[in-house]
Scaffold this active site. Structure first.
Site, PDB file in Angstrom:
ATOM      1  N   CYS A  67       0.815  -1.223   0.000  1.00  0.00           N
ATOM      2  CA  CYS A  67       0.000   0.000   0.000  1.00  0.00           C
ATOM      3  C   CYS A  67       0.846   1.270   0.000  1.00  0.00           C
ATOM      4  O   CYS A  67       0.962   1.952  -1.007  1.00  0.00           O
ATOM      5  CB  CYS A  67      -0.932   0.002   1.209  1.00  0.00           C
ATOM      6  SG  CYS A  67      -2.217  -1.245   1.138  1.00  0.00           S
ATOM      7  N   ARG A 127       6.002  -8.284   0.786  1.00  0.00           N
ATOM      8  CA  ARG A 127       5.902  -7.471  -0.423  1.00  0.00           C
ATOM      9  C   ARG A 127       6.551  -6.104  -0.264  1.00  0.00           C
ATOM     10  O   ARG A 127       6.252  -5.355   0.652  1.00  0.00           O
ATOM     11  CB  ARG A 127       4.437  -7.301  -0.828  1.00  0.00           C
ATOM     12  CG  ARG A 127       3.858  -8.525  -1.523  1.00  0.00           C
ATOM     13  CD  ARG A 127       2.401  -8.350  -1.838  1.00  0.00           C
ATOM     14  NE  ARG A 127       1.575  -8.377  -0.642  1.00  0.00           N
ATOM     15  CZ  ARG A 127       0.256  -8.225  -0.652  1.00  0.00           C
ATOM     16  NH1 ARG A 127      -0.369  -8.017  -1.780  1.00  0.00           N
ATOM     17  NH2 ARG A 127      -0.426  -8.289   0.478  1.00  0.00           N
TER      18      ARG A 127
END
Length: 437
Positions: free
Chosen positions: A273, A344
């Site tokens: 994000c 990630r």
């Protein structure tokens, strides 16, 4: 009652009991959503990754976001990797990742592929809701044309769309999907009401109906952009204070005594994000002829923090007379944030690469991470446990609870006689470490 009336307004030939929801993508967003809808409606959770589907069918979530007990409560949920099983659904919710490529450009392929897949099964009066984070316009300008092409149906005549951005916070057991207010939107005023009513069935914190799909898309992408810019400011301040010989945490504590001072702290920024979403917004800004300066400056600062920490550690080692070449370095933590299993875009990867460029031997320890995933994603072989009396430098990069429980004596037992302890997460008192952000 309002919910039933609204649904009948769009699905005139269907009854409330006929609602069948398909969740496309069972990652950190799609799985909790599937669980909650599976408690209320007939729900199909679909994912293309066979290993993911296999573990979820056993009631196990390797991301540790959903417990066994929650699986048991979702009595109307079916997990599958057989795409034909979503054919008879009438609500499709797409929760696939929206990553960036090596050039920091949006990679919409997962979203495109999911839209094509759903388009093949769309029938008259079906509703498609997107939750993936995108720049304003993607739903209607990229996804809708694909749905029309693959279904042969007409948007807002034969089928409808909504957008309700995810607000999952991985690793956070307090702010879970049901107790975070949900932004909703729809392609017509009536559909917006329907989407809002649908989510109200599972979101106890309530919903907020945005003025349009583009408004909801923009609201989501600026949530993480704002956070990214604020962290970048504090990271830059930490760099300045380091040069001035001032302890950053002490400065933040003092400034924090004012009621409206924002409590951000320096550190690595990664994940799916905060380290990604700003690039979606800046890409769209460039498309309309505006060059964003503050957002991209913040990204440059945050992307560079892994290398900065490695450089600081190297300088402190040299200052202490520790030979940098072929030294043993221990990195504590690999995930992009504390108490998460997610790797990630982790900022720790760039730190490790920088140490290796100095010809250091690097051990990485993270009890949260699957070793095979670390090896596949970053070619990093995690150690089972830190060595004893081995390391010339120990760097705390992630603030897992397991690390917070370690005493300073235990940590120093990992170190060689002459060593450096660097705390990038303020886990220890400043008097106990040799350097920190």
């Amino acid at each position: 009652m309002v919910f039933v009336i609204l649904l009948i307004g769009i699905w005139s030939t269907k009854k409330m009991d006929d609602l069948k929801i398909a969740i496309i993508g069972l990652g950190y967003v799609g799985l909790p959503l599937s669980i909650e809808f599976g408690k209320v409606f007939q729900t199909i959770g679909f994912d293309t990754k066979n290993s993911r589907v296999a573990e979820l069918k056993r009631g196990y979530d390797s991301a540790l976001e959903v417990s066994v007990e929650e699986f048991e409560k979702a009595s109307m949920l079916k997990i599958t990797n057989n795409v034909s099983e979503i054919a008879d659904c009438n609500i499709y919710i797409i929760t696939v990742p929206t990553p960036i490529d090596e050039y920091k450009k949006p990679n919409l392929m997962p979203l495109i592929t999911a839209s094509q897949t759903v388009g093949k099964f769309l029938q008259k009066d079906d509703l498609v809701i997107y939750e993936s984070t995108v720049y304003p316009g993607v739903t209607e300008e990229v996804c809708v044309p694909l749905l029309e092409r693959f279904s042969g149906l007409k948007f807002n005549k034969d089928f409808y769309c909504g957008y309700s951005p995810e607000r999952i916070n991985p690793g956070d057991k307090n702010h879970t999907i049901t107790n975070i207010k949900k932004v909703t939107s729809g392609s017509t005023p009536e559909v917006a009401e329907t989407v809002d009513s649908l989510y109200k069935k599972i979101i106890t914190a309530g919903t907020y109906k945005a003025a349009s799909i583009k408004t909801a898309e923009a609201a989501k992408v600026i949530e993480n952009t704002q956070r990214d810019v604020n962290i970048a400011l504090v990271n830059e301040l930490a760099i300045i204070f380091n040069k001035l010989g001032i302890d950053t945490e002490s400065v933040l504590e003092a400034a924090g005594t004012k009621w409206n001072f924002l409590p951000f702290v320096p550190g690595l920024v990664g994940g799916h994000c905060i380290g990604v979403d700003p690039y979606y917004l800046t890409t769209k800004a460039l498309q309309v002829g505006y060059h964003p300066e503050m957002i991209l400056a913040g990204r440059r600062i945050n992307d560079g923090m892994g290398s900065y920490i490695a450089d600081q550690v190297a300088k402190l080692m040299i200052k202490k007379g520790i030979n940098l070449l072929n030294s043993n370095i221990l990195i504590m933590g690999l995930t992009f944030k504390e108490n998460s299993t997610d790797l990630r875009n982790t900022g720790v990867a760039s730190m490790i690469a920088e140490f290796k460029s100095f010809h250091c031997e690097v051990d990485v320890f993270d009890p949260k991470v699957d070793k095979r995933e670390a090896l596949e994603e970053y070619d990093i072989e995690l150690v089972d446990k830190p060595g004893t009396g081995k390391y010339e430098a120990i760097v705390f990069a992630v603030a897992h609870d397991e690390f917070k429980e370690l005493s300073i004596e235990t940590v120093r037992s990992y170190a060689a006689k002459k060593h450096l302890l660097y705390d990038a997460k303020f886990l220890f008192d400043k008097s106990e470490v040799d350097g920190r952000l």
